[in-house]
Design an enzyme around this catalytic site. Structure first.
Site, mmCIF file in Angstrom:
data_model
loop_
_atom_site.group_PDB
_atom_site.id
_atom_site.type_symbol
_atom_site.label_atom_id
_atom_site.label_comp_id
_atom_site.label_asym_id
_atom_site.label_seq_id
_atom_site.Cartn_x
_atom_site.Cartn_y
_atom_site.Cartn_z
ATOM 1 N N CYS A 153 -1.930 -12.967 -17.619
ATOM 2 C CA CYS A 153 -1.844 -12.734 -16.060
ATOM 3 C C CYS A 153 -0.356 -12.901 -15.734
ATOM 4 O O CYS A 153 0.406 -12.853 -16.592
ATOM 5 C CB CYS A 153 -2.830 -13.824 -15.194
ATOM 6 S SG CYS A 153 -2.436 -15.391 -15.385
ATOM 7 N N CYS A 196 0.748 -1.239 0.023
ATOM 8 C CA CYS A 196 0.080 0.139 -0.041
ATOM 9 C C CYS A 196 0.743 1.380 -0.003
ATOM 10 O O CYS A 196 0.410 2.337 -0.499
ATOM 11 C CB CYS A 196 -1.047 -0.024 1.133
ATOM 12 S SG CYS A 196 -2.296 -1.378 1.279
#
Length: 368
Positions: free
Chosen positions: A328, A201
């Protein structure tokens, strides 16, 4: 459909607790007995950060009897943007201490058991022992794997959520649900080896207000399971797109059920090599990257379009047209997306090896 209540109710609430939780007790379906179940419940919350903070507030306010809070971090000033149970005066102190304080302020009868520890594979079962259910609010996938493995061994529900940047996913895993309900576990959503190295984050950011929304939903799922009301998210993934103010739902079935159900399985979608990618693109194929927001922030194949896997699974028709090369990190999620797209008529193929293979080929060209 509702599942049976997870815990037996206590015999009675105190006069103070009856008064404090009066608005719960008039709710149809929850009522006084549901409130007594909450009083009897023991919930373990792993992580006292962006998701864990609103969970602790909501569950203490709801009257959950015992909360075990597991976190080894101290409060930092940058946490205050989203970790709402901490205050400026908490900076430098253990996050679990904030949980003790706020729960006591909201619900003096709630017992908080602070465990200043980092959950890992060798201590997870001991840290979670005695809990009726677990809520995972951790911030690394490695820890999430350890939490999931422990709850699977213990046979208790895992209320699971993840948030990064402007997106969130929330669901319920349970390896030993009541009879007649299919077990769903973390590997059904993220098969082993399907998740690459995710940025933190701190690197890509997190929308603070979304933590409150997602944390509230995690708490609601726990309350529903404890009291036996409503329709929990077992077998469904709730996907929230905060920027577009949209939420969608993705069905999630056990891989064991899928393997044994119905007629012959769909054939595996075709795979193409990295060397063929230029030809596919020149011929007009859509290069569809189904990784998460945080993964694509580290780089994408030039010309690719990003649509996260959950959105593809929720509405494959929105992208199912013509030739599609699905990408992916390593190929597992791309295969799942391609199968879904082919089921609605798209000519979808998988880039073999995914971004790992493409990065390796690019590095080889650069050093040749």
């Amino acid at each position: 459909m509702p599942l049976p209540p997870l815990v037996e109710p206590v015999d009675a609430l105190s006069d103070a607790e009856r008064l404090r939780t009066a608005r719960h007790q008039v709710l149809s379906g929850l009522g006084e007995i549901g409130q007594r179940r909450l009083r009897a419940a023991h919930v373990a919350v792993v992580g006292a950060g962006g998701l864990g903070a609103p969970v602790v507030l909501a569950l203490a306010a709801a009257g959950v009897g015992t909360l075990t809070i597991i976190d080894d971090d101290d409060v930092e000033i940058s946490n205050l943007q989203r970790q709402i149970m901490h205050r400026r005066s908490d900076v430098g102190r253990p996050k679990v201490d904030s949980a003790v304080r706020v729960a006591a302020d909201l619900s003096p009868e709630t017992e908080v058991r602070p465990l200043r520890a980092r959950l890992a594979s060798d201590n997870a079962a001991d840290l979670l022992a005695g809990a009726d259910l677990v809520i995972d609010g951790t911030d690394t996938f490695a820890t999430r794997l350890d939490v999931a493995a422990a709850t699977e061994r213990l046979g208790i529900p895992l209320v699971w959520g993840v948030i990064q940047e402007f997106a969130a996913q929330i669901t319920v895993f349970w390896s030993s649900p009541p009879e007649g309900t299919d077990a769903v576990v973390l590997s059904d959503l993220y098969p082993e080896g399907s998740v690459g190295e995710l940025p933190t984050c701190a690197a890509v950011g997190v929308f603070g207000a979304l933590c409150l929304q997602a944390g509230s939903i995690l708490a609601m799922e726990a309350i529903k399971l404890i009291t036996g009301i409503g329709d929990p998210l077992l077998g469904r993934v709730l996907v929230i797109d905060a920027l577009r103010a949209k939420s969608s739902e993705v069905p999630l079935r056990s891989s064991r059920v899928q393997a044994s159900a119905g007629p012959e399985p769909q054939p595996s979608p075709p795979h193409i090599a990295v060397a063929d990618l230029g030809h596919e693109s020149a011929a007009g194929a859509l290069l569809l990257d189904v990784r998460e927001e945080a993964e694509v922030a580290a780089g994408m194949i030039p010309g690719a379009t990003h649509v996260p896997l959950a959105r593809v699974l929720a509405d494959p028709s929105a992208v199912a047209q013509g030739r599609i090369v699905v990408i992916c990190q390593a190929g597992v999620r791309a295969r799942r997306a391609a199968e879904t797209l082919r089921a609605v008529g798209a000519d979808a193929v998988v880039l073999a090896g995914g971004m790992d293979a493409w990065n390796e080929a690019s590095q080889s060209e650069a050093t040749a």
